[in-house]
Design a protein around this motif. Sequence first.
Motif, mmCIF file in Angstrom:
data_model
loop_
_atom_site.group_PDB
_atom_site.id
_atom_site.type_symbol
_atom_site.label_atom_id
_atom_site.label_comp_id
_atom_site.label_asym_id
_atom_site.label_seq_id
_atom_site.Cartn_x
_atom_site.Cartn_y
_atom_site.Cartn_z
ATOM 1 N N ASP B 26 -20.224 1.987 -30.566
ATOM 2 C CA ASP B 26 -21.661 2.226 -30.709
ATOM 3 C C ASP B 26 -21.951 3.722 -30.697
ATOM 4 O OD1 ASP B 26 -24.490 2.346 -28.718
ATOM 5 O OD2 ASP B 26 -24.476 1.519 -30.739
ATOM 6 N N GLN B 27 -21.249 4.446 -29.842
ATOM 7 C CA GLN B 27 -21.449 5.897 -29.800
ATOM 8 C C GLN B 27 -21.029 6.540 -31.106
ATOM 9 O OE1 GLN B 27 -22.871 7.599 -26.972
ATOM 10 N NE2 GLN B 27 -23.368 5.440 -26.997
ATOM 11 N N GLU B 28 -19.972 6.022 -31.713
ATOM 12 C CA GLU B 28 -19.499 6.576 -32.984
ATOM 13 C C GLU B 28 -20.531 6.359 -34.083
ATOM 14 O OE1 GLU B 28 -17.943 4.546 -35.750
ATOM 15 O OE2 GLU B 28 -17.637 6.387 -36.896
ATOM 16 N N SER B 29 -21.227 5.225 -34.039
ATOM 17 C CA SER B 29 -22.250 5.002 -35.060
ATOM 18 C C SER B 29 -23.546 5.722 -34.719
ATOM 19 C CB SER B 29 -22.520 3.506 -35.236
ATOM 20 O OG SER B 29 -23.120 2.985 -34.091
ATOM 21 N N ASP B 30 -23.638 6.289 -33.502
ATOM 22 C CA ASP B 30 -24.785 7.121 -33.144
ATOM 23 C C ASP B 30 -24.512 8.584 -33.438
ATOM 24 O OD1 ASP B 30 -25.434 5.174 -30.129
ATOM 25 O OD2 ASP B 30 -26.090 4.864 -32.191
ATOM 26 N N ILE B 31 -23.279 9.050 -33.148
ATOM 27 C CA ILE B 31 -22.955 10.475 -33.319
ATOM 28 C C ILE B 31 -22.912 10.843 -34.802
ATOM 29 C CG2 ILE B 31 -20.445 10.235 -33.283
ATOM 30 C CD1 ILE B 31 -22.381 12.980 -31.467
ATOM 31 N N GLY B 32 -22.640 9.855 -35.653
ATOM 32 C CA GLY B 32 -22.765 10.081 -37.095
ATOM 33 C C GLY B 32 -23.523 8.880 -37.584
ATOM 34 N N SER B 199 -22.817 -3.092 -34.621
ATOM 35 C CA SER B 199 -23.891 -3.095 -35.611
ATOM 36 C C SER B 199 -25.037 -3.989 -35.152
ATOM 37 C CB SER B 199 -23.322 -3.586 -36.940
ATOM 38 O OG SER B 199 -24.306 -3.633 -37.924
ATOM 39 N N SER B 200 -24.725 -5.098 -34.481
ATOM 40 C CA SER B 200 -25.767 -6.063 -34.111
ATOM 41 C C SER B 200 -26.518 -5.673 -32.848
ATOM 42 C CB SER B 200 -25.143 -7.442 -33.864
ATOM 43 O OG SER B 200 -24.222 -7.751 -34.850
ATOM 44 N N THR B 201 -25.847 -5.038 -31.898
ATOM 45 C CA THR B 201 -26.475 -4.788 -30.601
ATOM 46 C C THR B 201 -26.829 -3.316 -30.410
ATOM 47 O OG1 THR B 201 -24.263 -4.702 -29.648
ATOM 48 C CG2 THR B 201 -25.438 -6.763 -29.423
ATOM 49 N N GLY B 202 -25.835 -2.440 -30.394
ATOM 50 C CA GLY B 202 -26.088 -1.040 -30.076
ATOM 51 C C GLY B 202 -27.043 -0.353 -31.024
ATOM 52 N N ASP B 203 -27.032 -0.758 -32.294
ATOM 53 C CA ASP B 203 -27.915 -0.136 -33.290
ATOM 54 C C ASP B 203 -29.385 -0.317 -32.929
ATOM 55 O OD1 ASP B 203 -26.107 -0.548 -36.452
ATOM 56 O OD2 ASP B 203 -25.843 0.781 -34.746
ATOM 57 N N VAL B 204 -29.707 -1.335 -32.162
ATOM 58 C CA VAL B 204 -31.104 -1.577 -31.794
ATOM 59 C C VAL B 204 -31.618 -0.425 -30.944
ATOM 60 C CG1 VAL B 204 -32.586 -3.080 -30.418
ATOM 61 C CG2 VAL B 204 -30.900 -4.067 -31.939
ATOM 62 N N HIS B 205 -30.793 0.050 -30.011
ATOM 63 C CA HIS B 205 -31.246 1.136 -29.136
ATOM 64 C C HIS B 205 -31.471 2.415 -29.944
ATOM 65 C CE1 HIS B 205 -30.770 3.531 -25.171
ATOM 66 N NE2 HIS B 205 -31.918 2.901 -25.172
ATOM 67 N N LYS B 241 -26.316 14.782 -31.901
ATOM 68 C CA LYS B 241 -25.822 15.011 -30.541
ATOM 69 C C LYS B 241 -26.894 14.614 -29.524
ATOM 70 C CE LYS B 241 -22.927 18.757 -32.151
ATOM 71 N NZ LYS B 241 -22.829 20.204 -32.305
ATOM 72 N N ASP B 242 -28.172 14.786 -29.898
ATOM 73 C CA ASP B 242 -29.236 14.342 -28.998
ATOM 74 C C ASP B 242 -29.314 12.815 -28.981
ATOM 75 O OD1 ASP B 242 -30.838 16.931 -30.682
ATOM 76 O OD2 ASP B 242 -30.222 17.066 -28.588
ATOM 77 N N ILE B 243 -29.025 12.207 -30.110
ATOM 78 C CA ILE B 243 -29.074 10.748 -30.217
ATOM 79 C C ILE B 243 -27.988 10.131 -29.339
ATOM 80 C CG2 ILE B 243 -28.905 8.791 -31.790
ATOM 81 C CD1 ILE B 243 -31.165 10.413 -32.717
ATOM 82 N N ALA B 244 -26.766 10.622 -29.499
ATOM 83 C CA ALA B 244 -25.637 10.012 -28.786
ATOM 84 C C ALA B 244 -25.782 10.217 -27.280
ATOM 85 C CB ALA B 244 -24.320 10.588 -29.282
ATOM 86 N N GLY B 245 -26.302 11.397 -26.898
ATOM 87 C CA GLY B 245 -26.479 11.658 -25.474
ATOM 88 C C GLY B 245 -27.488 10.717 -24.828
ATOM 89 N N PHE B 246 -28.428 10.228 -25.598
ATOM 90 C CA PHE B 246 -29.422 9.275 -25.084
ATOM 91 C C PHE B 246 -28.867 7.861 -25.094
ATOM 92 C CE2 PHE B 246 -33.671 7.794 -24.232
ATOM 93 C CZ PHE B 246 -33.770 6.579 -24.893
ATOM 94 N N CYS B 247 -28.290 7.480 -26.230
ATOM 95 C CA CYS B 247 -27.836 6.087 -26.379
ATOM 96 C C CYS B 247 -26.642 5.762 -25.504
ATOM 97 C CB CYS B 247 -27.502 5.780 -27.844
ATOM 98 S SG CYS B 247 -28.960 5.766 -28.892
ATOM 99 N N CYS B 248 -25.908 6.774 -25.047
ATOM 100 C CA CYS B 248 -24.758 6.497 -24.186
ATOM 101 C C CYS B 248 -25.201 5.994 -22.822
ATOM 102 C CB CYS B 248 -23.873 7.724 -24.040
ATOM 103 S SG CYS B 248 -24.561 9.005 -23.006
ATOM 104 N N LYS B 249 -26.500 6.112 -22.527
ATOM 105 C CA LYS B 249 -26.957 5.692 -21.200
ATOM 106 C C LYS B 249 -27.280 4.205 -21.159
ATOM 107 C CE LYS B 249 -28.757 10.244 -20.413
ATOM 108 N NZ LYS B 249 -29.911 11.121 -20.468
#
Lengths: 233, 336
Positions: B26-32, B199-205, B241-249
Amino acid sequence: MAIEPELIYIVVYVTIGGVLGSLAAHLCPVGGAPAAMGTATGIATGTIQILLGAVVTGLFTAATVSTFTNNIVLVMISGAVGATIMMQVTMFFANILYGFGCGITPTSGRVAVDPITKADQTSYKTPQTDGHGIPDVVFISGTLGGFSGGAGGALMYYTLLHYAHFTYGTAVIAALGIFVASAIIASYNIRGTIEGFQDPKFKRVHLALIPTVVISILCSLVVVIATIALRGA
Amino acid sequence: MLQVVLLFAWTLVIVFLAFLACNFEDQESDIGSQSNPNSMVQLAPQVGQIHRFFNKAISGEPISNALYCGTAGMVTWITLSWLEPLVPDAKWKAAVVAIPMGLLASSMIHTIFATTAHCGRIAAQKRFQQPIYLDVFYGHLLPIATHGFMTTFCIICIAYFQSNIGYLAGGGVNSPMNHPFALPLLAFIWGITVGSIGSSTGDVHYGTEREFQDRPFGEGKRVIYHGRITRYADCGIRTQKDIAGFCCKFGGPCTGLTFGFIILLEDWRTLVGMKLAGFLTALPGITRAEQMYIPQGDMAAIWGIILGLIIIAAWIVINMIFVKWIRAKCGPFVGP
């Protein structure tokens, strides 16, 4: 040339597996890209993406089970159960993310009242959206979709393993390939998003089943040719 | 001699790795930016919102993760086939060298795909005056490769353990408990699954909350918001980088929990079914070809199915309870 019963089983079972896969695509709640933005009900990904994930999980379990039993019903139901659990856990945690991460309540955009729990849907829906989250009826539909898809994939896998005499790895890849063909045809019929069996789009499911049967028969004939050729070699 | 407790222990290690794998996926799909929320990043320039996001979107997540994990699995497996004959008494030494080599190949391919995807997609939006920001491009390549590396590392380890679980539990090199699939195929399969779940879960955040963070919390994102993503935020102009730092929480760990639970409920119940049927005690001295025909095998499958059906019913009830609770807590929609 005498047609052996195994070759008939290949055609029949692969076709049944394809039909189950097509039915699964219609039962699985798919919200697509809009669901990822809380604009549509369903799982926030595409039809094929979620079905692939569910079916490979089912195939993994079916493959494990096929190493210690050669009963077609047990392998099929094991695959079905595996795919169902994958769908259910995914849908539940999607709800967790919608609820705690975004503050969104699960509600349907296609029905005014949940057909199973009779809970009101319209008053919980955000205006200018097509629903959001995975309410109860959508969860049940996804459960049935996972079961159907897993059963279809496992049935194809068993057929290729025991009747076409493929190896474990070849059987799973071939089963996945044929399953994906059936599911893609269903996704053309769905055209974007579908909430499940309560969605009006589900009434069109028969339009996808006919091309699925044709595709599955064509794929099974290729498998039959491969079986005859490999046996000759 | 196959030790049953080690079988269960290795399964738990696999479950833990599964949690990490999907967390990093999920972090990989957030960082890019990838998959469904990337449709908004793609739409933004078209509605006049120039952004500094990394528009990666190599493909759908299941397929891209299958690519990374399948490639890594293939290179790992080939390297193992070279190295394992050199260390017949300690096969793990071959794995310690082979797995990083597979990951290196996969990371290089991942970086190439990230480069071509971002540059191609942004170049196609030249007509909307969307520039390719070179600092965004250079600054995100290594984090993207790192997150993909972590995902693939966990998946390859899972695949290695599963294809050798009988051996690791003391059952001998060709133990029938080893999964029948080869390591690359297991890596490919779990790559598809981990991508599908992410794709189904983490992308929602990412897509619902972080991408539209200046919209009210507690409502679905209306169609008129689409494309108008949050570009100016807490630390100036937002990047991935701002996205991944938020979604990792929240998004990342939730996604990891999903895959961890799935692996737990699949592998654990299969093993418990085998134990209840007495299959594991009947196993010593039987080859893989023979184990399909012993009666304990059918009973093991039946027990696994019964446990699975109980789990299915339990999840239906759990979801119903949660939906009822969240509706009672949040209440009907209020507002314009």
